[in-house]
Design a protein around this motif. Structure first.
Motif, short mmCIF file in Angstrom:
data_model
loop_
_atom_site.label_atom_id
_atom_site.label_comp_id
_atom_site.label_asym_id
_atom_site.label_seq_id
_atom_site.Cartn_x
_atom_site.Cartn_y
_atom_site.Cartn_z
N ARG A 31 0.83 -1.20 0.00
CA ARG A 31 0.00 0.00 0.00
C ARG A 31 0.87 1.24 0.00
O ARG A 31 1.99 1.24 0.50
N VAL A 32 0.30 2.31 -0.52
CA VAL A 32 0.97 3.62 -0.49
C VAL A 32 0.99 4.11 0.95
O VAL A 32 -0.02 4.07 1.67
N THR A 33 2.13 4.61 1.40
CA THR A 33 2.24 5.16 2.75
C THR A 33 1.82 6.63 2.75
O THR A 33 1.74 7.27 1.69
N GLN A 36 4.53 8.72 1.19
CA GLN A 36 4.54 8.66 -0.28
C GLN A 36 3.40 9.49 -0.87
O GLN A 36 3.59 10.17 -1.89
N LEU A 37 2.24 9.44 -0.25
CA LEU A 37 1.11 10.23 -0.74
C LEU A 37 1.41 11.72 -0.65
O LEU A 37 1.18 12.47 -1.62
N VAL A 92 6.51 7.21 -5.74
CA VAL A 92 6.43 5.77 -5.46
C VAL A 92 7.63 5.00 -5.98
O VAL A 92 7.65 3.77 -5.96
N LEU A 101 2.31 -0.18 -6.46
CA LEU A 101 1.56 0.60 -5.47
C LEU A 101 0.34 1.31 -6.06
O LEU A 101 -0.65 1.50 -5.36
N LEU A 102 0.42 1.71 -7.32
CA LEU A 102 -0.70 2.42 -7.94
C LEU A 102 -1.51 1.49 -8.83
O LEU A 102 -2.44 1.93 -9.51
N ALA A 187 -3.22 6.24 -5.73
CA ALA A 187 -2.54 6.65 -4.50
C ALA A 187 -3.49 6.79 -3.31
O ALA A 187 -3.25 6.23 -2.24
N SER A 190 -5.19 3.45 -2.33
CA SER A 190 -4.21 2.54 -1.73
C SER A 190 -3.87 2.97 -0.31
O SER A 190 -3.78 2.15 0.61
N TRP A 191 -3.69 4.26 -0.10
CA TRP A 191 -3.38 4.76 1.25
C TRP A 191 -4.55 4.52 2.20
O TRP A 191 -4.35 4.08 3.35
#
Length: 262
Positions: A31-33, A36-37, A92, A101-102, A187, A190-191
């Motif tokens: 997953r996006v953290t 990262q977002l 990412v 991730l995306l 993004a 995923s977050w």
């Protein structure tokens, strides 16, 4: 024979473990953290400003007359979408991160079929809600025309130069859908899935997506229904390619309707 059976089974289990190692997905998708977002949003904003300044300067120097038309606005909007794609990609970790991730993954044919079916249902629902309240917006024809005008570049088409037309088509086919889907269904979704259930993540991304388009109230029912459908498709297919396809399809339909009406 009974005494020997445990010995005969043990090596089989060891061999099976060697031949079938646990896949990374068995522990759950990556997953996006939050970092990262935030980095993706920061990179996107910074690149958008730089590109807008550069395009404005070049246009005013090389084509001052064109720079005073709507063409410059179209070019800047296209640059903003390009900046979002580039900013998220940097955040990412490049193309591999975009894939992991995306969820920019190639879908199966049946998944594309599912996405287009969901799109038809979403459009029917959104337009149906708008038409149910069409008496407040001048009737059915006026409401439909308002939806097309708000969801496309209809106001710019009559005076658009060939360069502006080219920029509109390039943005529609390659930038708008890709950027918005990588942001919302990539993004942000995923977050959110790091800390929320699928229904909550789908609902929040749909509301945020609708808020981005809320400057045209007539579009709200269509955008909200599309956002919910795209979130559901993102969950079912584990791919943003499916939602990008949905996005481009509806944008292209609105564009062609605008061309027909202009």
């Amino acid at each position: 024979m009974a005494l020997n059976s445990p010995t005969t089974r043990r090596p089989v289990r060891r061999r099976f473990a060697r031949d079938h190692p646990a896949s990374p997905e068995s522990a759950g998708p990556e997953r996006v953290t939050g970092r990262q977002l935030c980095a993706g949003l920061g990179w996107s904003a910074g690149l958008a400003v730089l590109l807008a300044i550069a395009i404005t300067g070049v246009a005013r120097a090389a084509a001052p007359h064109w720079a005073r038309t709507e063409g410059l606005t179209v070019a800047i909007v296209a640059a903003v979408y390009l900046a979002v794609i580039a900013g998220l990609t940097i955040a990412v970790g490049g193309p591999r991160g975009v894939h992991r991730l995306l969820a920019l993954r190639r879908p199966a044919a049946r998944q594309l079929g599912l996405s287009l079916t969901a799109l038809v249902v979403a459009v029917a629902a959104g337009i149906g809600v708008s038409l149910a309240f069409s008496s407040f917006s001048g009737g059915v024809p006026a409401t439909l025309r308002a939806v097309v005008a708000a969801g496309s570049d209809e106001a710019r088409l009559a005076t658009a130069t060939p360069l502006t037309w080219a920029l509109i088509v390039i943005r529609l086919l390659f930038l708008t859908g890709t950027a918005e889907e990588l942001l919302f269904r990539g993004a942000i979704y995923s977050w959110l899935r790091r800390r929320a259930s699928v229904p909550v993540a789908v609902a929040i991304t749909a509301v945020l997506f609708t808020a981005e388009h809320a400057y045209y109230p007539v579009l709200v029912p269509l955008v909200l229904s599309y956002g919910l459908a795209a979130g559901w498709v993102r969950h079912r297919t584990s791919s943003t390619v499916t939602t990008i396809t949905m996005h481009i399809t509806i944008d292209l339909a609105l564009f062609l309707a605008a061309v027909a009406l202009s």
